[in-house]
Design a protein around this motif. Sequence first.
Motif, PDB file in Angstrom:
ATOM      1  N   UNK A   1      60.760  48.853 -33.791  1.00  0.00           N
ATOM      2  CA  UNK A   1      61.067  49.927 -34.741  1.00  0.00           C
ATOM      3  C   UNK A   1      61.049  49.460 -36.196  1.00  0.00           C
ATOM      4  N   UNK A   2      61.454  48.218 -36.441  1.00  0.00           N
ATOM      5  CA  UNK A   2      61.544  47.694 -37.805  1.00  0.00           C
ATOM      6  C   UNK A   2      60.190  47.287 -38.368  1.00  0.00           C
ATOM      7  N   UNK A   3      59.164  47.295 -37.538  1.00  0.00           N
ATOM      8  CA  UNK A   3      57.806  46.881 -37.907  1.00  0.00           C
ATOM      9  C   UNK A   3      57.789  45.447 -38.433  1.00  0.00           C
ATOM     10  N   UNK A   4      58.456  44.582 -37.701  1.00  0.00           N
ATOM     11  CA  UNK A   4      58.457  43.154 -38.035  1.00  0.00           C
ATOM     12  C   UNK A   4      57.659  42.333 -37.030  1.00  0.00           C
TER      13      UNK A   4
ATOM     14  N   UNK B   1      42.111  36.196 -41.134  1.00  0.00           N
ATOM     15  CA  UNK B   1      42.167  37.362 -42.020  1.00  0.00           C
ATOM     16  C   UNK B   1      43.228  38.346 -41.540  1.00  0.00           C
ATOM     17  N   UNK B   2      43.270  38.570 -40.239  1.00  0.00           N
ATOM     18  CA  UNK B   2      44.246  39.508 -39.675  1.00  0.00           C
ATOM     19  C   UNK B   2      45.677  38.998 -39.843  1.00  0.00           C
ATOM     20  N   UNK B   3      45.886  37.707 -39.665  1.00  0.00           N
ATOM     21  CA  UNK B   3      47.223  37.134 -39.864  1.00  0.00           C
ATOM     22  C   UNK B   3      47.654  37.317 -41.319  1.00  0.00           C
TER      23      UNK B   3
ATOM     24  N   UNK C   1      50.934  39.706 -45.427  1.00  0.00           N
ATOM     25  CA  UNK C   1      50.972  40.109 -46.836  1.00  0.00           C
ATOM     26  C   UNK C   1      51.095  41.609 -47.060  1.00  0.00           C
ATOM     27  N   UNK C   2      50.502  42.411 -46.199  1.00  0.00           N
ATOM     28  CA  UNK C   2      50.493  43.862 -46.420  1.00  0.00           C
ATOM     29  C   UNK C   2      51.370  44.625 -45.432  1.00  0.00           C
ATOM     30  N   UNK C   3      51.414  44.168 -44.213  1.00  0.00           N
ATOM     31  CA  UNK C   3      52.253  44.844 -43.222  1.00  0.00           C
ATOM     32  C   UNK C   3      53.656  44.254 -43.170  1.00  0.00           C
ATOM     33  N   UNK C   4      53.834  43.088 -43.767  1.00  0.00           N
ATOM     34  CA  UNK C   4      55.125  42.417 -43.907  1.00  0.00           C
ATOM     35  C   UNK C   4      55.793  42.081 -42.568  1.00  0.00           C
ATOM     36  N   UNK C   5      54.970  41.749 -41.587  1.00  0.00           N
ATOM     37  CA  UNK C   5      55.502  41.339 -40.286  1.00  0.00           C
ATOM     38  C   UNK C   5      55.980  39.896 -40.344  1.00  0.00           C
TER      39      UNK C   5
END
Length: 166
Positions: A78-81, A106-108, A113-117
């Motif tokens: 749920x936290x998108x981590x 690139x995906x990592x 950087x953008x999805x902040x996982x």
Amino acid sequence: MMRFRPYKSCDAEKIVSWTKDEYSFRQWSSDRFGDFPLTADELNSYYADYRDNDRHLEFTAYDEKGICGHMIVRFTDEEKKTARFGFVIVDSERRGQGLGRKMLELAKNYTRDYLLADKITLGVFENNPAALKCYSAAGFKEVGTEDGYYSYHGDEWKCIEMEFIF
């Protein structure tokens, strides 16, 4: 130089051509799609079900020679981590050239950087040593196996769970 962009429906024709037989198709997609061979329309229809879902993202990798890779990133919490990579595939004519590792890097970076996982997970069948080697080369570590097996024509395939923590 490889780049990473959102998937477009026009990518599907090329992507579905990369699985040449049912065995490799199932190694790539397990039972997530219907019958082999997968068509471009079926792939696009599958992704259309996630169009309004911000927890499921599809990506295409490309370079000066054209589309060379594809994968999804989806959130499992749920936290998108915690993100999970799936449907990772590279052009069947260009395998063994390090494209998979480059696409994963690139995906990592995008995921951090953008999805902040904080963490990425993925699963790979134990009978897919090339994929296992690619994920390991990209820094993923084995953390166990899924309970149960995937059954394919009487064979039982175990899925190895892997993760990368930022």
